[in-house]
Design an enzyme around this catalytic site. Structure first.
Site, PDB file in Angstrom:
ATOM      1  N   GLU A  48     -13.711  34.875  19.507  1.00  0.00           N
ATOM      2  CA  GLU A  48     -12.451  34.253  19.106  1.00  0.00           C
ATOM      3  C   GLU A  48     -12.476  32.744  19.320  1.00  0.00           C
ATOM      4  O   GLU A  48     -11.954  31.983  18.514  1.00  0.00           O
ATOM      5  CB  GLU A  48     -11.280  34.887  19.856  1.00  0.00           C
ATOM      6  CG  GLU A  48     -10.961  36.306  19.411  1.00  0.00           C
ATOM      7  CD  GLU A  48     -10.514  36.394  17.959  1.00  0.00           C
ATOM      8  OE1 GLU A  48     -10.050  35.369  17.402  1.00  0.00           O
ATOM      9  OE2 GLU A  48     -10.635  37.478  17.367  1.00  0.00           O
ATOM     10  N   TYR A 131      -2.592  32.148  19.916  1.00  0.00           N
ATOM     11  CA  TYR A 131      -3.335  33.026  19.001  1.00  0.00           C
ATOM     12  C   TYR A 131      -4.460  33.757  19.747  1.00  0.00           C
ATOM     13  O   TYR A 131      -4.617  34.984  19.629  1.00  0.00           O
ATOM     14  CB  TYR A 131      -3.925  32.248  17.823  1.00  0.00           C
ATOM     15  CG  TYR A 131      -4.999  33.061  17.140  1.00  0.00           C
ATOM     16  CD1 TYR A 131      -4.657  34.111  16.288  1.00  0.00           C
ATOM     17  CD2 TYR A 131      -6.344  32.841  17.414  1.00  0.00           C
ATOM     18  CE1 TYR A 131      -5.629  34.910  15.720  1.00  0.00           C
ATOM     19  CE2 TYR A 131      -7.322  33.638  16.848  1.00  0.00           C
ATOM     20  CZ  TYR A 131      -6.961  34.677  15.993  1.00  0.00           C
ATOM     21  OH  TYR A 131      -7.932  35.473  15.450  1.00  0.00           O
ATOM     22  N   ASP A 149      -3.335  34.484  12.435  1.00  0.00           N
ATOM     23  CA  ASP A 149      -4.250  33.430  12.014  1.00  0.00           C
ATOM     24  C   ASP A 149      -3.962  33.096  10.553  1.00  0.00           C
ATOM     25  O   ASP A 149      -2.980  33.578   9.974  1.00  0.00           O
ATOM     26  CB  ASP A 149      -5.698  33.850  12.233  1.00  0.00           C
ATOM     27  CG  ASP A 149      -6.160  34.943  11.267  1.00  0.00           C
ATOM     28  OD1 ASP A 149      -5.309  35.547  10.566  1.00  0.00           O
ATOM     29  OD2 ASP A 149      -7.374  35.209  11.213  1.00  0.00           O
ATOM     30  N   CYS A 208      -5.589  42.051  -6.106  1.00  0.00           N
ATOM     31  CA  CYS A 208      -4.397  42.882  -5.920  1.00  0.00           C
ATOM     32  C   CYS A 208      -4.612  44.321  -6.394  1.00  0.00           C
ATOM     33  O   CYS A 208      -3.999  45.252  -5.858  1.00  0.00           O
ATOM     34  CB  CYS A 208      -3.212  42.270  -6.654  1.00  0.00           C
ATOM     35  SG  CYS A 208      -2.776  40.616  -6.052  1.00  0.00           S
ATOM     36  N   CYS A 211      -5.816  46.371  -3.479  1.00  0.00           N
ATOM     37  CA  CYS A 211      -5.178  46.108  -2.187  1.00  0.00           C
ATOM     38  C   CYS A 211      -4.442  47.350  -1.698  1.00  0.00           C
ATOM     39  O   CYS A 211      -3.670  47.955  -2.449  1.00  0.00           O
ATOM     40  CB  CYS A 211      -4.192  44.949  -2.314  1.00  0.00           C
ATOM     41  SG  CYS A 211      -3.308  44.588  -0.778  1.00  0.00           S
TER      42      CYS A 211
END
Length: 351
Positions: A48, A131, A149, A208, A211
């Site tokens: 991270e 975060y 994020d 899309c 998705c």
């Protein structure tokens, strides 16, 4: 159209993640996690920190080198600063490397080498912001924290057709993400929604049609998905200038400096040089017949562009300054230099 409250977005994303999770060296696959294998908090934390403002592709090799050389937080905490900064060179944002060492040493000394498992406790560690604390607590410890994020911001903006521009819309986007964060499998869910943004709900040309949450996506219905998320206009970056001085002795030794711990490239090796300003003064480290190279270094930092003139000379037998470093040619590794300094080295070598 069903809204996202009627469509179980979290379950749909987890089902999709179970089939399509990206394989990463710091990640435990969903099937393994379901079998009881938990991630190593050290590896989650390290990844991270490395991934802050850096792509997965750029981080993979660095992560493997770090974990091969320092497989535990104890090993990293005991590592000499120079070695860690050298391995980090080229990854950028060098304050992360300094905080990485600080954090490893705090965990080793104050927490018996065990990372704390709550958001609030993680937030107290050096270099860990909201975060990163949320990501570690969710991914490593399966706590239902909201991870936000850039990928998640984009998914939320499109899912709810939010046109308020970033960064002002962050609180609204986080509130939407919080509602969707499940109590069951929050670690997998955090990685699922980030994977969705990285692989399907991409900045340009989102896919899309495949998705898993296309049905409740308000921006898909409105036809605005390609416009989102909106961002406030950025101020143009200024350009600064500077001088660097590369001197080599007859025996191949090079003159270097250790940059101050605070500031850009803090703690890194580099060439002696001037301040980076609109009109920097020429400040050679010793009197000589310095020659300027025809090529200049051009580099971009987060907040400004930088142009450096490169000057060269022969290193004298007498030590120029006590605070400078004369490094034997066999000990010098160009890879230990930050990118901007390595660019200067490469231009000098090519002349």
């Amino acid at each position: 159209m069903r809204d996202s409250g009627e469509f179980d977005v979290s379950s749909a994303l987890l089902d999709w993640y179970d089939r399509h999770a990206r394989a990463m060296p710091w990640r435990v696959a969903p099937a393994d996690r379901a079998a009881g294998v938990m991630p190593d908090p050290y590896r989650v934390w390290l990844s991270e920190v490395m991934l802050q403002q850096t792509t997965v592709a750029a981080v993979r090799d660095y992560f493997m080198r770090f974990t091969n050389r320092w497989p535990t937080v104890q090993a990293l905490a005991a590592a000499p600063d120079d070695q860690v900064m050298g391995e980090w060179a080229g990854l950028g944002y060098y304050a992360r490397a300094r905080n990485l060492l600080k954090c490893a040493r705090v965990v080793a000394d104050d927490y018996n080498s065990q990372f704390p498992d709550t958001y609030d406790a993680l937030l107290k560690l050096p270099g860990i912001g909201p975060y990163t604390a949320a990501a570690i607590s969710a991914i490593a410890f399966d706590r239902p924290e909201t991870v936000l994020d850039g990928n998640v911001e984009r998914v939320m903006a499109r899912l709810y057709d939010i046109h308020d521009p970033l960064p002002g819309s962050k609180p609204l986007l986080k509130s939407k993400a919080t509602v969707l964060t499940p109590v069951t499998r929050p670690g997998d869910y955090a990685q699922a929604v980030m994977d969705l943004g990285a692989t399907i709900c991409t900045p340009k040309s989102p896919a899309c049609g495949i998705c898993p949450v296309r049905d409740p996506c308000a921006s898909r219905v409105a036809g605005t998905q390609a416009e989102l998320p909106r961002k406030s206009p950025k101020k143009p970056k200024p350009t600064r200038y500077g001088h660097v001085y590369i001197a080599q002795g007859d025996n191949g030794a090079l003159l270097l400096e250790r940059r101050p711990d605070k500031g850009l490239l803090g703690g890194m090796l580099g060439w002696p040089g001037s301040e980076w300003t609109d009109a920097p003064a020429e400040v050679p480290p010793f009197p000589s017949d310095w020659q300027v190279l025809p090529s200049e270094v051009r580099h971009t930092f987060t907040h400004f562009h930088l142009i450096l003139r490169i000057w060269t000379a022969t290193l004298p037998a007498d030590r120029p300054q006590d605070d400078l470093i004369i490094m034997d040619k066999h000990a010098f590794r160009p890879s230990d230099l930050p990118t901007v300094m390595r660019k200067a080295y490469d231009l000098w070598r090519s002349t």
